[in-house]
Design a protein around this motif. Structure first.
Motif, PDB file in Angstrom:
ATOM      1  N   ARG A 193       2.091   1.776  -3.285  1.00 50.83           N
ATOM      2  CA  ARG A 193       1.106   2.359  -4.273  1.00 50.83           C
ATOM      3  C   ARG A 193       0.696   3.441  -4.050  1.00 50.83           C
ATOM      4  O   ARG A 193       0.558   4.625  -5.004  1.00 50.83           O
ATOM      5  CB  ARG A 193      -0.175   1.442  -4.415  1.00 50.83           C
ATOM      6  N   TYR A 238      -6.130   2.584  -1.078  1.00 54.69           N
ATOM      7  CA  TYR A 238      -4.953   2.174  -0.560  1.00 54.69           C
ATOM      8  C   TYR A 238      -4.590   2.686   0.814  1.00 54.69           C
ATOM      9  O   TYR A 238      -4.005   2.037   1.713  1.00 54.69           O
ATOM     10  CB  TYR A 238      -3.631   2.550  -1.462  1.00 54.69           C
ATOM     11  N   CYS A 245       0.859  -1.269   0.072  1.00 58.51           N
ATOM     12  CA  CYS A 245       0.171   0.078  -0.102  1.00 58.51           C
ATOM     13  C   CYS A 245       0.834   1.124   0.018  1.00 58.51           C
ATOM     14  O   CYS A 245       0.580   2.309  -0.553  1.00 58.51           O
ATOM     15  CB  CYS A 245      -0.925  -0.048   1.160  1.00 58.51           C
ATOM     16  N   LEU A 260      -4.273   0.213   4.201  1.00 56.75           N
ATOM     17  CA  LEU A 260      -3.151   0.384   5.079  1.00 56.75           C
ATOM     18  C   LEU A 260      -3.547   0.315   6.301  1.00 56.75           C
ATOM     19  O   LEU A 260      -3.061  -0.287   7.133  1.00 56.75           O
ATOM     20  CB  LEU A 260      -2.262   1.383   4.394  1.00 56.75           C
TER      21      LEU A 260
END
Length: 99
Positions: free
Chosen positions: A27, A43, A24, A47
């Motif tokens: 990303r 994301y 995450c 997370l």
């Protein structure tokens, strides 16, 4: 379950959730997450959920179950399957045929 089984599941869950968190963070540093709020929110929430699940014994004094460890592993596997799509320049929710 025995004490050792609880500890083993907690360690496995923590390792899997750290992997999800790492994916995450990678990303969130990408160009797509910098441009699109939906991808950034997805994301960020993933997370937060991964860290809350991984730190479950320390935060809420409860042990993860086999089901929660398998669910976290399937989320990590789902992220790993989509690694190839991470290198594209399009929006993650848009199909290739859409313009």
């Amino acid at each position: 379950m025995t004490w050792q089984t609880h500890q083993l599941l907690a360690i496995a869950n923590l390792i899997i959730c750290v992997g999800i968190g790492w994916a995450c963070i990678c990303r969130l540093n990408s160009e797509i997450c910098k441009r699109f709020r939906v991808a950034r929110a997805r994301y960020t929430l993933l997370l937060g959920g991964a860290m809350a699940s991984g730190m479950q014994p320390a935060l809420w004094d409860s042990w993860p179950t086999v089901g929660s460890v398998l669910f976290a592993a399937s989320v990590l596997f789902g992220l790993a399957i989509n690694v190839v799509r991470w290198y594209g320049r399009t929006h993650p929710m848009r199909r290739k045929g859409d313009v």
